[in-house]
Write a protein that holds these residues in place. Structure first.
Motif, PDB file in Angstrom:
ATOM      1  N   ARG A  20      27.117 131.147 -21.740  1.00 57.08           N
ATOM      2  CA  ARG A  20      28.018 132.227 -22.765  1.00 57.08           C
ATOM      3  C   ARG A  20      28.119 131.510 -23.794  1.00 57.08           C
ATOM      4  O   ARG A  20      28.392 130.271 -23.774  1.00 57.08           O
ATOM      5  CB  ARG A  20      29.434 132.507 -21.766  1.00 57.08           C
ATOM      6  CG  ARG A  20      30.179 133.427 -23.002  1.00 57.08           C
ATOM      7  CD  ARG A  20      31.722 133.594 -22.395  1.00 57.08           C
ATOM      8  NE  ARG A  20      32.365 134.090 -23.148  1.00 57.08           N
ATOM      9  CZ  ARG A  20      33.328 134.087 -24.408  1.00 57.08           C
ATOM     10  NH1 ARG A  20      32.514 132.637 -25.362  1.00 57.08           N
ATOM     11  NH2 ARG A  20      34.554 134.792 -24.868  1.00 57.08           N
ATOM     12  N   ALA A  21      27.584 132.034 -25.023  1.00 60.09           N
ATOM     13  CA  ALA A  21      27.541 131.587 -26.141  1.00 60.09           C
ATOM     14  C   ALA A  21      29.472 131.221 -26.528  1.00 60.09           C
ATOM     15  O   ALA A  21      29.864 132.600 -27.044  1.00 60.09           O
ATOM     16  CB  ALA A  21      27.098 132.217 -26.929  1.00 60.09           C
ATOM     17  N   PRO A  22      29.973 129.909 -26.486  1.00 60.96           N
ATOM     18  CA  PRO A  22      30.927 130.169 -27.890  1.00 60.96           C
ATOM     19  C   PRO A  22      31.064 130.331 -28.783  1.00 60.96           C
ATOM     20  O   PRO A  22      30.161 130.190 -29.725  1.00 60.96           O
ATOM     21  CB  PRO A  22      31.205 128.118 -27.195  1.00 60.96           C
ATOM     22  CG  PRO A  22      30.302 127.628 -26.917  1.00 60.96           C
ATOM     23  CD  PRO A  22      28.989 128.864 -26.792  1.00 60.96           C
ATOM     24  N   LEU A  23      32.671 130.171 -29.195  1.00 59.05           N
ATOM     25  CA  LEU A  23      33.010 130.594 -30.366  1.00 59.05           C
ATOM     26  C   LEU A  23      33.428 129.435 -31.117  1.00 59.05           C
ATOM     27  O   LEU A  23      34.428 128.351 -30.647  1.00 59.05           O
ATOM     28  CB  LEU A  23      33.874 131.520 -30.423  1.00 59.05           C
ATOM     29  CG  LEU A  23      34.902 131.473 -31.654  1.00 59.05           C
ATOM     30  CD1 LEU A  23      33.542 131.804 -32.989  1.00 59.05           C
ATOM     31  CD2 LEU A  23      36.357 132.765 -32.290  1.00 59.05           C
ATOM     32  N   HIS A  24      32.917 128.727 -31.681  1.00 57.39           N
ATOM     33  CA  HIS A  24      32.937 127.183 -32.429  1.00 57.39           C
ATOM     34  C   HIS A  24      33.048 127.344 -33.853  1.00 57.39           C
ATOM     35  O   HIS A  24      32.582 127.870 -34.476  1.00 57.39           O
ATOM     36  CB  HIS A  24      31.622 126.010 -32.745  1.00 57.39           C
ATOM     37  CG  HIS A  24      31.988 125.152 -33.311  1.00 57.39           C
ATOM     38  ND1 HIS A  24      31.165 124.012 -33.882  1.00 57.39           N
ATOM     39  CD2 HIS A  24      33.023 124.365 -33.102  1.00 57.39           C
ATOM     40  CE1 HIS A  24      30.737 123.208 -33.925  1.00 57.39           C
ATOM     41  NE2 HIS A  24      32.356 122.805 -33.609  1.00 57.39           N
ATOM     42  N   GLY A  43      28.614 119.158 -32.850  1.00 61.79           N
ATOM     43  CA  GLY A  43      29.424 120.353 -32.758  1.00 61.79           C
ATOM     44  C   GLY A  43      28.743 121.357 -32.204  1.00 61.79           C
ATOM     45  O   GLY A  43      28.980 121.991 -31.144  1.00 61.79           O
ATOM     46  N   ALA A  44      27.916 121.197 -33.194  1.00 62.36           N
ATOM     47  CA  ALA A  44      26.006 122.692 -32.643  1.00 62.36           C
ATOM     48  C   ALA A  44      25.619 121.591 -30.876  1.00 62.36           C
ATOM     49  O   ALA A  44      25.168 123.301 -30.633  1.00 62.36           O
ATOM     50  CB  ALA A  44      25.436 122.198 -33.969  1.00 62.36           C
ATOM     51  N   GLU A  45      25.339 120.234 -30.920  1.00 61.03           N
ATOM     52  CA  GLU A  45      25.226 120.045 -29.869  1.00 61.03           C
ATOM     53  C   GLU A  45      25.865 120.229 -28.305  1.00 61.03           C
ATOM     54  O   GLU A  45      25.646 120.977 -27.698  1.00 61.03           O
ATOM     55  CB  GLU A  45      24.791 118.385 -29.635  1.00 61.03           C
ATOM     56  CG  GLU A  45      23.679 117.906 -30.786  1.00 61.03           C
ATOM     57  CD  GLU A  45      23.122 116.637 -30.982  1.00 61.03           C
ATOM     58  OE1 GLU A  45      22.014 116.634 -31.085  1.00 61.03           O
ATOM     59  OE2 GLU A  45      24.876 116.132 -30.751  1.00 61.03           O
ATOM     60  N   LEU A  46      27.311 119.666 -28.409  1.00 53.49           N
ATOM     61  CA  LEU A  46      28.101 120.492 -27.534  1.00 53.49           C
ATOM     62  C   LEU A  46      27.986 121.886 -27.248  1.00 53.49           C
ATOM     63  O   LEU A  46      28.557 122.873 -26.547  1.00 53.49           O
ATOM     64  CB  LEU A  46      29.404 120.119 -27.966  1.00 53.49           C
ATOM     65  CG  LEU A  46      30.205 120.169 -26.690  1.00 53.49           C
ATOM     66  CD1 LEU A  46      29.971 119.554 -25.436  1.00 53.49           C
ATOM     67  CD2 LEU A  46      31.778 119.868 -27.092  1.00 53.49           C
ATOM     68  N   SER A  47      28.591 122.704 -28.296  1.00 48.78           N
ATOM     69  CA  SER A  47      27.836 124.559 -28.415  1.00 48.78           C
ATOM     70  C   SER A  47      27.273 125.180 -27.724  1.00 48.78           C
ATOM     71  O   SER A  47      26.569 125.818 -27.245  1.00 48.78           O
ATOM     72  CB  SER A  47      28.196 125.133 -29.774  1.00 48.78           C
ATOM     73  OG  SER A  47      28.146 126.738 -29.936  1.00 48.78           O
ATOM     74  N   ILE A  54      39.837 119.099 -36.000  1.00 51.67           N
ATOM     75  CA  ILE A  54      39.199 119.234 -35.242  1.00 51.67           C
ATOM     76  C   ILE A  54      38.035 119.882 -34.721  1.00 51.67           C
ATOM     77  O   ILE A  54      38.646 121.021 -35.008  1.00 51.67           O
ATOM     78  CB  ILE A  54      40.709 118.985 -33.502  1.00 51.67           C
ATOM     79  CG1 ILE A  54      39.974 118.626 -32.409  1.00 51.67           C
ATOM     80  CG2 ILE A  54      41.080 120.330 -34.154  1.00 51.67           C
ATOM     81  CD1 ILE A  54      41.129 118.669 -31.721  1.00 51.67           C
ATOM     82  N   HIS A  55      37.103 119.774 -33.963  1.00 48.37           N
ATOM     83  CA  HIS A  55      36.314 120.584 -33.288  1.00 48.37           C
ATOM     84  C   HIS A  55      36.806 121.492 -32.378  1.00 48.37           C
ATOM     85  O   HIS A  55      37.537 120.807 -31.286  1.00 48.37           O
ATOM     86  CB  HIS A  55      35.173 120.338 -32.989  1.00 48.37           C
ATOM     87  CG  HIS A  55      33.994 119.522 -33.443  1.00 48.37           C
ATOM     88  ND1 HIS A  55      33.106 120.564 -34.307  1.00 48.37           N
ATOM     89  CD2 HIS A  55      33.765 118.290 -34.364  1.00 48.37           C
ATOM     90  CE1 HIS A  55      32.406 119.820 -35.149  1.00 48.37           C
ATOM     91  NE2 HIS A  55      33.311 118.244 -35.377  1.00 48.37           N
ATOM     92  N   TYR A  56      37.058 122.901 -32.490  1.00 46.84           N
ATOM     93  CA  TYR A  56      37.259 124.032 -30.995  1.00 46.84           C
ATOM     94  C   TYR A  56      35.951 124.703 -30.947  1.00 46.84           C
ATOM     95  O   TYR A  56      35.295 125.403 -31.296  1.00 46.84           O
ATOM     96  CB  TYR A  56      38.703 124.932 -31.978  1.00 46.84           C
ATOM     97  CG  TYR A  56      39.502 125.392 -30.947  1.00 46.84           C
ATOM     98  CD1 TYR A  56      39.836 125.265 -29.551  1.00 46.84           C
ATOM     99  CD2 TYR A  56      39.108 126.945 -30.658  1.00 46.84           C
ATOM    100  CE1 TYR A  56      40.032 126.642 -29.015  1.00 46.84           C
ATOM    101  CE2 TYR A  56      39.254 128.014 -30.096  1.00 46.84           C
ATOM    102  CZ  TYR A  56      39.937 127.593 -29.028  1.00 46.84           C
ATOM    103  OH  TYR A  56      40.596 128.504 -28.058  1.00 46.84           O
TER     104      TYR A  56
END
Length: 252
Positions: free
Chosen positions: A156-160, A143-147, A213-215
């Motif tokens: 733009r930094a997403p909210l994970h 998730g950190a890599e996809l973020s 689930i990762h969001y």
């Protein structure tokens, strides 16, 4: 190019007649009859209109236009000022909403998949005109890599919102640009590892956490810049029009 010819070309490409939408698609405010220069952008804000006027554009082509269902009908205040500027400068306004979200090559969803290297597999709603999509990454990532990738690609930094098992790898993924956060339920039903939308609601946090689930909330504007940009580039390459994409900053 004649204005009606341009509308015909756009309608043939995007097929708005096949889609039930929340606003009229096509020519929304009529201006000069001949089109040579077009400005494209996400939303027909006053700032974008003013920039189109400054650039001597003949038409403004956007994803978010006017005359949404349920909005106040009187043309006054902010709405009145925008439309007065269009009419005073003989500037045509074209708007395409859902047709520009779902187009299989030029649409917002297709363009986001291209940018994030997602292989499209189908629509979450089970038909080709689904507003939400699902697919697969070439290699599983965290998730950190996809973020970090979303941040790099969209600037733009997403909210994970991560599941309790934060190290759960992501291979299958669903997405819907813009305000598609509630499609997370379909993503869960499909057994996907992650879901991306533009906006997030308060309830989305709990939905992601409790369903493991990762969001990622990547921004409504940030996820919807690329469809109208691609459409403008297609008009330029296929029909010889002068087209310029203008990105009016919007952190939402």
């Amino acid at each position: 190019m004649n204005i009606l010819q341009l509308e015909k070309i756009l309608n043939e490409k995007l097929s708005p007649q096949l889609i039930k939408d929340y606003a009229p698609n096509g020519l929304q405010v009529e201006g000069k009859p001949t089109i040579k220069r077009i400005v494209t952008g996400v939303t027909a804000s006053q700032a974008l209109i003013d920039k189109a006027v400054e650039l001597n554009a003949d038409a403004l082509l956007v994803h978010h236009g006017y005359f949404w269902k349920g909005e106040p009908e009187p043309i006054r205040g902010m709405k009145g000022q925008r439309i007065r500027t269009l009419i005073k400068n003989d500037l045509n306004l074209f708007g395409y909403h859902l047709p520009l979200d779902i187009h299989p090559q030029l649409g917002n969803n297709a363009q986001l998949a291209r940018l994030l290297d997602i292989q499209v597999e189908g629509g979450l709603e089970g038909h080709p005109q689904s507003v939400a999509m699902y697919g697969r990454l070439a290699q599983p990532i965290t998730g950190a890599e996809l973020s970090a990738k979303i941040n790099r690609v969209l600037n733009r930094a997403p909210l994970h919102i991560a599941p309790d098992n934060v190290d759960k790898l992501i291979e299958t993924i669903g997405w819907c640009t813009g305000g598609g956060q509630d499609y997370i339920e379909l993503a869960v039903k499909h057994g996907l590892d992650a879901f991306i939308s533009g906006e997030i609601s308060e309830r989305t946090t709990y939905s992601a956490r409790e369903q493991a689930i990762h969001y990622f909330a990547a921004g409504h504007h940030a996820t919807e810049r690329y469809g109208v940009k691609a459409l403008g580039e297609w008009l330029a390459s296929e029909h010889g029009l002068e087209v310029e994409f203008i990105d009016i900053d919007n952190p939402v």
